[in-house]
Scaffold this active site. Sequence first.
Site, PDB file in Angstrom:
ATOM      1  N   THR A   1     -32.671  25.672 -16.042  1.00  0.00           N
ATOM      2  CA  THR A   1     -31.545  26.079 -16.885  1.00  0.00           C
ATOM      3  C   THR A   1     -31.529  27.589 -17.077  1.00  0.00           C
ATOM      4  O   THR A   1     -30.465  28.226 -17.055  1.00  0.00           O
ATOM      5  CB  THR A   1     -31.618  25.378 -18.249  1.00  0.00           C
TER       6      THR A   1
ATOM      7  N   HIS B   1     -30.047  29.134 -14.080  1.00  0.00           N
ATOM      8  CA  HIS B   1     -28.584  29.033 -14.123  1.00  0.00           C
ATOM      9  C   HIS B   1     -28.000  30.141 -15.009  1.00  0.00           C
ATOM     10  O   HIS B   1     -26.985  30.761 -14.663  1.00  0.00           O
ATOM     11  CB  HIS B   1     -28.161  27.669 -14.665  1.00  0.00           C
TER      12      HIS B   1
END
EC number: 1.1.1.103
Length: 341
Positions: A40, A43
């Site tokens: 994450t 990202h």
Amino acid sequence: MKALSKLKAEEGIWMTDVPLPALGHNDIMIKIRKAAICGTDVHIYNWDTWSQKTIPVPMVVGHEYVGEVVAVGQEVRGFRIGDRVSGEGHITCGHCRNCRAGRTHLCRNTIGVGVNRQGAFAEYLVIPAFNAFKIPDNIPDALAAIFDPFGNAVHTALSFDLVGEDVLVSGAGPIGIMAAAVCRHVGARHVVITDVNDYRLDLARKMGVTRAVNVSRESLPEVMQALGMSEGFDVGLEMSGAPPAFHTMLDTMNHGGKIAMLGIPPGDMAIDWNQVIFKGLLIKGIYGREMFETWYKMAALIQSGLDLTPIITHQYAIDDFQKGFDVMRSGHSGKVILNWS
């Protein structure tokens, strides 16, 4: 205090100074020792479509960590200064139907540490005491720092009975590899993991999988035949989010098989529902960790001999955070840890 923040709506992450977080009546303050980089966080670094829709800027990111309690709110019970803790990164409302029923991992109002509120890539983190988990003395800091993703793996792997079963894991990222290791540890017969990344397949072999299969070069049905599997996989763990991997999983599941899905597809995904219907497959979506049963299982698995140390491939001082993000983005790493102390 020092913190890694998403300061601009563009690719990158930056070291900055931010105010010390405020301590509420029901909160604890944690001095971070180690923090791990999650997919994450990559990202968010890349500033992809999901990040642009989700992350307010500026934001201190990070949600995988271990640290020491340095302050407790006046209403807190069960924690004291000096406790070594990690914590659940999903902060739940406590008022919705699922929260009131004890199914807090299904809270519809979840707020994410390092996503919707200040995260753990900082010298100090404040979270509700309810979210903190004491780390047993015989579990080292490096393993405690990856309890969050390990929890994803445990939640997914332990969704179904594994004893004596043949398991297919699609996706050899760190979570997929840890899930495969859990399957072996609790008594699965054959654990086969698939990917197209040779580095991570080699890492999976170090973690004890039966077969690590590069599906760009090898035929999964031929691997199954070599293992003497004539009827298909009993359990599937979909960790990749890649539609072709899920299609292959459906093709190779036994009748009555069970699939747990943690991987997030990039968009709408068409599948052959005839396979689901006529094979009588059960598909379960997985999100986060069960609070806090998964956390107790994590600690117990490590204490009972599950060795996760090979999955930690790189550690850097926090001032070298860019090296950590670079190696994570390369795909040639397992878990990457940033040391704050």
